[in-house]
Design a protein around this motif. Structure first.
Motif, PDB file in Angstrom:
ATOM      1  N   HIS A 106      36.870  46.375  14.740  1.00 20.09           N
ATOM      2  CA  HIS A 106      36.456  47.661  14.162  1.00 20.09           C
ATOM      3  C   HIS A 106      35.651  47.444  12.884  1.00 20.09           C
ATOM      4  O   HIS A 106      36.062  47.838  11.792  1.00 20.09           O
TER       5      HIS A 106
ATOM      6  N   LEU B 288      40.016  57.646   9.700  1.00 27.36           N
ATOM      7  CA  LEU B 288      40.053  56.434  10.516  1.00 27.36           C
ATOM      8  C   LEU B 288      41.027  56.606  11.678  1.00 27.36           C
ATOM      9  O   LEU B 288      40.718  56.230  12.809  1.00 27.36           O
TER      10      LEU B 288
ATOM     11  N   GLU C 141      44.097  58.887  16.995  1.00 24.25           N
ATOM     12  CA  GLU C 141      45.483  58.904  16.531  1.00 24.25           C
ATOM     13  C   GLU C 141      45.661  59.942  15.433  1.00 24.25           C
ATOM     14  O   GLU C 141      44.699  60.405  14.828  1.00 24.25           O
TER      15      GLU C 141
ATOM     16  N   GLN D  21      45.192  46.377  18.703  1.00 20.73           N
ATOM     17  CA  GLN D  21      44.886  47.784  18.409  1.00 20.73           C
ATOM     18  C   GLN D  21      46.140  48.516  17.926  1.00 20.73           C
ATOM     19  O   GLN D  21      46.096  49.281  16.964  1.00 20.73           O
TER      20      GLN D  21
ATOM     21  N   TYR E 268      47.041  47.470  14.412  1.00 15.77           N
ATOM     22  CA  TYR E 268      46.092  48.050  13.466  1.00 15.77           C
ATOM     23  C   TYR E 268      46.382  49.530  13.219  1.00 15.77           C
ATOM     24  O   TYR E 268      46.463  49.975  12.070  1.00 15.77           O
ATOM     25  N   VAL E 269      46.569  50.285  14.276  1.00 15.86           N
ATOM     26  CA  VAL E 269      46.841  51.718  14.135  1.00 15.86           C
ATOM     27  C   VAL E 269      48.166  51.944  13.397  1.00 15.86           C
ATOM     28  O   VAL E 269      48.262  52.831  12.538  1.00 15.86           O
TER      29      VAL E 269
ATOM     30  N   ASP F 105      35.060  50.224  10.298  1.00 15.35           N
ATOM     31  CA  ASP F 105      36.158  50.639   9.416  1.00 15.35           C
ATOM     32  C   ASP F 105      36.223  49.807   8.140  1.00 15.35           C
ATOM     33  O   ASP F 105      36.781  50.251   7.128  1.00 15.35           O
TER      34      ASP F 105
ATOM     35  N   ALA G  94      41.384  45.052  11.010  1.00 11.80           N
ATOM     36  CA  ALA G  94      40.168  45.702  11.525  1.00 11.80           C
ATOM     37  C   ALA G  94      39.218  44.653  12.094  1.00 11.80           C
ATOM     38  O   ALA G  94      38.603  44.865  13.147  1.00 11.80           O
TER      39      ALA G  94
ATOM     40  N   HIS H 127      40.237  56.776  15.886  1.00  8.08           N
ATOM     41  CA  HIS H 127      40.873  55.936  16.905  1.00  8.08           C
ATOM     42  C   HIS H 127      41.769  56.766  17.816  1.00  8.08           C
ATOM     43  O   HIS H 127      42.615  56.227  18.529  1.00  8.08           O
TER      44      HIS H 127
END
Length: 182
Positions: A138, A74, A80, A19, A22-23, A141, A133, A78
């Motif tokens: 996810h 996106l 963020e 995660q 990805y972020v 996404d 993703a 999440h």
């Protein structure tokens, strides 16, 4: 019992790592797209003699603005936010590069090479984001990221298609003693 609890903790840690990766990639790509939007806008404002390239840039500027919004959405989804620091640093680097190119005699050619490089970089970034993703689970996404990937692929083709005509147009203008850099 201890083995199951340990495996569960390891799985949770792995998921948190995925995660986080990805972020971070979403934030980096968001900053990249904001830089690209500024770079494209500067080129649109400067080009006088390359209407087909300018038209392709105008279309992609609109797409890039949409990509920035999509990435922002996106990130928000999440929990963020985009990184202001990354945005500022990335945009500053882009502004310095544009400034350097604008004082060279062959600005349009250098920008064309940079544009193609940026498009292929963005293709790689979106391809990676899609894989991330998938790894992060996810699925929702992925279609959004694929849309942006397709836009970048189209623009890379458009820029590549302009290399020969813009180069020839540049040479023709230079040979006639006309301003050709933009």
């Amino acid at each position: 019992m201890t083995t199951i609890a340990t495996a569960g903790k390891a799985g949770t840690a792995a998921n948190e790592t995925v995660q986080s990766i990805y972020v971070t990639a979403l934030r980096n790509t968001h900053a990249l797209e904001k830089q690209a939007a500024q770079m494209i806008q500067r080129q649109i404002e400067r080009y006088e003699h390359y209407p087909e390239l300018t038209q392709a840039l105008r279309l992609h500027k609109s797409e890039t603005d949409q990509q920035v919004t999509r990435l922002s959405d996106l990130l928000h989804g999440h929990g963020e936010e985009s990184s202001l620091l990354k945005d500022v640093v990335t945009q500053t680097v882009g502004n310095v590069a544009a400034l350097v190119h604008s004082v060279t005699g062959d600005e349009v050619l250098k920008n064309l090479y940079t544009d193609y490089s940026v498009e292929t970089y963005e293709i790689a970034a979106y391809t990676s984001l899609i894989a991330l993703a998938e790894e992060a689970g996810h699925q929702r996404d992925i279609e959004t990221l694929r849309l942006s990937l397709r836009e970048e692929e189209r623009m890379a083709e458009a820029v590549f298609g302009q290399i020969v005509p813009v180069t020839k147009g540049y040479v023709e203008r230079e040979v006639r003693g006309e301003k050709a850099d933009r």
